[in-house]
Motif scaffolding. Structure first.
Motif, short mmCIF file in Angstrom:
data_model
loop_
_atom_site.label_atom_id
_atom_site.label_comp_id
_atom_site.label_asym_id
_atom_site.label_seq_id
_atom_site.Cartn_x
_atom_site.Cartn_y
_atom_site.Cartn_z
N TYR A 1 1.50 13.63 -0.47
CA TYR A 1 2.79 12.93 -1.06
C TYR A 1 3.89 13.43 -0.52
O TYR A 1 5.04 12.83 -0.16
CB TYR A 1 2.95 12.77 -2.58
N ARG B 1 0.22 -1.99 -4.49
CA ARG B 1 -1.23 -2.17 -3.94
C ARG B 1 -1.97 -3.41 -4.56
O ARG B 1 -3.15 -3.54 -4.67
CB ARG B 1 -2.03 -0.74 -4.46
N LYS C 1 0.50 -0.28 9.57
CA LYS C 1 0.90 1.07 8.72
C LYS C 1 -0.17 1.65 8.09
O LYS C 1 -0.98 1.26 7.64
CB LYS C 1 2.00 0.34 7.60
N THR C 2 0.14 2.89 7.98
CA THR C 2 -0.67 3.77 7.15
C THR C 2 -0.63 5.26 7.90
O THR C 2 -0.90 5.28 8.89
CB THR C 2 -2.30 3.71 6.87
N ILE C 3 -0.40 6.17 7.02
CA ILE C 3 -0.39 7.75 7.44
C ILE C 3 -1.83 8.29 8.05
O ILE C 3 -1.81 9.09 8.82
CB ILE C 3 0.34 8.63 6.47
N ASP C 4 -2.88 7.41 7.32
CA ASP C 4 -4.08 7.82 7.49
C ASP C 4 -4.47 7.82 9.00
O ASP C 4 -5.35 8.33 9.58
CB ASP C 4 -4.97 7.09 6.85
N GLU D 1 -9.30 14.84 2.87
CA GLU D 1 -9.31 14.37 1.32
C GLU D 1 -10.78 13.49 1.16
O GLU D 1 -11.33 13.20 0.02
CB GLU D 1 -8.10 13.68 0.97
N GLY E 1 0.61 -1.31 -0.08
CA GLY E 1 0.04 0.04 -0.04
C GLY E 1 0.85 1.26 0.02
O GLY E 1 2.05 1.11 -0.50
N GLY E 2 0.08 2.32 0.59
CA GLY E 2 0.74 3.59 0.51
C GLY E 2 2.19 3.66 1.21
O GLY E 2 2.13 3.09 2.19
N ARG F 1 4.61 11.33 3.06
CA ARG F 1 4.56 10.06 3.29
C ARG F 1 5.94 9.27 3.30
O ARG F 1 6.05 8.17 3.69
CB ARG F 1 3.62 9.47 1.90
N VAL G 1 -9.90 8.91 -3.27
CA VAL G 1 -10.20 10.33 -3.01
C VAL G 1 -9.19 11.29 -3.22
O VAL G 1 -9.38 12.59 -3.21
CB VAL G 1 -10.73 10.47 -1.60
N SER G 2 -7.81 10.65 -3.27
CA SER G 2 -6.78 11.68 -3.62
C SER G 2 -6.81 12.21 -4.83
O SER G 2 -6.11 13.58 -5.26
CB SER G 2 -5.31 11.16 -3.31
N MET H 1 -4.38 14.34 2.86
CA MET H 1 -4.25 13.08 2.75
C MET H 1 -5.18 12.54 4.01
O MET H 1 -5.07 13.17 5.12
CB MET H 1 -3.09 12.40 2.41
N GLY H 2 -5.40 11.24 3.80
CA GLY H 2 -6.21 10.53 4.97
C GLY H 2 -7.05 9.54 4.58
O GLY H 2 -7.73 8.79 5.42
N ARG H 3 -7.18 9.45 3.17
CA ARG H 3 -8.49 8.80 2.69
C ARG H 3 -9.60 8.96 3.44
O ARG H 3 -10.15 10.35 3.60
CB ARG H 3 -8.32 7.41 2.67
P1 FBP Z 1 -2.45 3.30 2.85
O1 FBP Z 1 -3.69 3.18 3.33
O2 FBP Z 1 -2.37 2.16 1.83
O3 FBP Z 1 -1.16 3.36 3.74
O4 FBP Z 1 -2.42 4.73 2.06
C1 FBP Z 1 -2.76 6.09 2.50
C2 FBP Z 1 -2.64 6.90 1.42
O5 FBP Z 1 -1.72 7.74 1.47
C3 FBP Z 1 -4.10 7.72 1.53
O6 FBP Z 1 -3.99 8.62 2.41
C4 FBP Z 1 -4.33 8.07 0.21
O7 FBP Z 1 -5.67 8.32 -0.15
C5 FBP Z 1 -3.51 7.06 -0.72
O8 FBP Z 1 -2.84 6.41 0.12
C6 FBP Z 1 -3.27 7.47 -2.11
O9 FBP Z 1 -2.83 6.54 -2.84
P2 FBP Z 1 -1.69 6.36 -3.93
O10 FBP Z 1 -0.38 6.18 -3.24
O11 FBP Z 1 -2.21 4.96 -4.38
O12 FBP Z 1 -1.93 7.45 -4.69
#
Ligand code: FBP
Length: 552
Positions: free
Chosen positions: A425, A141, A198-201, A307, A76-77, A428, A391-392, A246-248
């Protein structure tokens, strides 16, 4: 690899970890666990890994173990600190036995399926200690979910004599890690599977998982940038800055950054949803603040927008789920949509919505029709591999500022000049804060202890992280414990429950109590950059979110 001076200095940083991990230990079993909801369905989906006990590590006798080969995947991210998870895992399995080997699968789960990997040596690991990014092995992903993929993966695991796999990912990736653990147990494959949060969200958290790694650093980076913008804004006094963060789905990042920077407005998606606040109300509220500030001679300001907001606005929710169903992978409508030239996609979607029969059909069609062209097209962009709207890619910050502009009175002495930003970005892959450097290293090390004690289907857990690192508590949580059933791509499936902002919790309550003051009286805070060296209250401070949640 050439390094900057800071990188050189950070390479020498020795991450701190719980005292308990620093000597021989044993796994102590806690209570039998149950899923957070939908118990019978989750149990039926995971007969082998459901109901396992929580694990806490305590001092134990020193035991000699044979060398083990372990695989690791970043999924993932990107999130700051991923390299330290790998370093902690590496050091942990070498502590178990110096002849243990760590293999990194390349570019996410794809590396496992396509048998692309890299043996991680001392030299490689040392290059990446305390650095940001996921470039040591890359991330991806690809959704690891089918039996065929699990079998492909098993082939390479067997070939490399790998008996444990660590998957570092968010809620979706850890859900899939659990499916993999379940399958390998069921076929007696002899491979353990361990997850890492893991996830910045910041939305992979619960009682046992205090936070996901990367949230701390990412919020500190965004807060520095927001603070800089606020200072610019207060200096020139001529722009309104609309900043999407960001944060989905979850608004944890926006909320944390708001605590750190005290902007004029911060929208919280969960509040919008729970209080059924319409798009028109959101826009009117911002417009009123702009008018009041303009009249007070302050025609400038800062607005933070999570976001994922659009998915939480009541009228958008049914629209997005209808579009999701129309674009569900391999559905006939998705195939049809994909064949169309871009210029015809909006009208095709409009037509489909008008043909809809459900209770929301009329409203969906009307709302879609009212959207600016860009946003209408962005809503219909490809879903990610887990069926989520990306959503990004949706420019909510522009949509809102355009709608606000349309609401403002004309002929005023003050002006409204918007600027737009999207911070995601930028944060991250930042070099991890001390908190993330320590937390990640401890998570990786804990994963090695779960492997050594024979566990599978667990997520590494490190708690009590508002205390000094030596007092942190390490253990393992059965992944099924975090699951509930949700509808994804039109199907009811087990998934780890996302932790959204809870409006009753201290982080939101504290923000809500202060925001009216921040709206009208410029109260900006300028937190500045992450500090790695210096007084501990500056360098080792966890997020406000965590401090407030733990009432410190
Ligand atoms: P993860 O949940 O996989 O850690 O990703 C988080 C995130 O940074 C979200 O905040 C954002 O919406 C998404 O990834 C962006 O995805 P991509 O890297 O595919 O553009």
């Amino acid at each position: 690899m050439t390094k900057s001076i800071l990188q050189e200095a950070r390479a020498a940083y020795q991450p701190q970890m719980p005292r308990i991990l620093q000597g021989p230990l044993k796994a102590v079993e806690g209570e039998i666990t149950e899923s957070v909801a939908d118990k019978s369905e989750i149990q039926a989906a995971f007969p082998m890994t459901y109901g396992m006990r929580t694990i806490a590590f305590e001092r134990g006798p020193a035991i000699e173990l044979p060398p083990i080969n372990v695989g690791v995947i970043l999924s993932g991210g990107q999130a700051p600190g991923g390299h330290n998870v790998i370093a902690g895992l590496f050091d942990g399995i070498r502590k178990i036995n110096p002849a243990s080997q760590l293999y990194g699968f390349l570019l996410g789960p794809d590396g496992l399926i396509k048998h692309k990997y890299r043996l991680l040596t001392d030299e490689i690991i040392n290059e990446y200690r305390n650095t940001g990014g996921f470039d040591i092995i890359g991330s991806g992903r690809t959704k690891l979910s089918s039996k065929e993929q699990f079998d492909e993966g098993l082939q390479i695991l067997k070939e490399l004599n790998i008996t444990a796999l660590v998957i570092i990912g968010g809620d979706d990736s850890n859900t899939n890690a659990c499916h993999l653990a379940e399958y390998y147990k069921a076929i007696n494959a002899g491979v353990q599977v361990i997850g890492c949060p893991k996830t910045i969200d910041g939305d992979l958290k619960n009682e046992q998982i205090e936070t996901s790694f990367g949230f701390d650093t990412a919020c500190k980076v965004y807060s520095e940038l927001i603070g800089n913008i606020e200072r610019d804004c207060n200096s020139a006094q001529k722009y309104w800055h609309f900043i999407k963060l960001m944060g989905r789905s979850a608004s944890h990042i926006a909320l944390e950054c708001a605590q750190q920077t005290q902007p004029n407005v911060c929208l919280i998606s969960e509040e919008v949803y729970e209080n059924s606040i319409s798009l028109d109300q959101i826009v009117s509220n911002i417009a009123n603040i702009i008018i009041k500030r303009g009249e007070a001679g302050q025609s400038f300001g800062t607005v933070l927008i999570p976001e994922g907001l659009i998915e939480f606005i009541p009228e958008f929710k049914p629209l997005i789920s209808t579009i999701n169903a129309l674009l569900a992978k391999e559905s006939s409508t998705e195939q049809e949509f994909k064949q169309l030239p871009k210029s015809e996609r909006r009208s095709w979607m409009q037509h489909q919505l008008e043909q809809g029969t459900g209770p929301d059909a009329k409203a969906n069609a009307a709302l879609y029709k009212s959207l600016p062209e860009v946003v209408a097209l962005q809503l219909a962009l490809d879903r990610d591999s887990h069926g989520n709207v990306q959503v990004s890619l949706i420019e909510t910050e522009k949509m809102i500022s355009e709608m606000v502009a349309a609401k403002l009175p004309t002929g005023q002495v003050w002006k409204f000049s918007p600027q737009h930003h999207f911070f995601g970005y930028e944060g991250r892959c930042a070099a991890p804060s001390n908190y993330d450097a320590n937390y990640c290293y401890s998570l990786g090390y804990t994963a090695s202890c779960l492997i050594a004690t024979g566990k599978s289907g667990y997520m590494a857990s490190v708690r009590n992280t508002t205390a000094p690192a030596s007092e942190w508590i390490a253990g393992g949580i059965p992944i099924t414990m975090m699951m509930n059933m949700e509808t994804k791509e039109g199907k009811r499936v087990p998934v780890i429950r996302k932790a959204l902002v809870d409006l009753n919790d201290a982080p939101f309550q504290t923000f809500a109590a202060a925001r009216n003051e921040w709206a009208l009286n410029t109260s900006y805070l300028y937190p500045g950059p992450i500090q790695y060296f210096g007084p501990t209250e500056v360098c080792d401070r966890p997020t406000q979110t965590l401090l407030l949640e733990k009432s410190k």
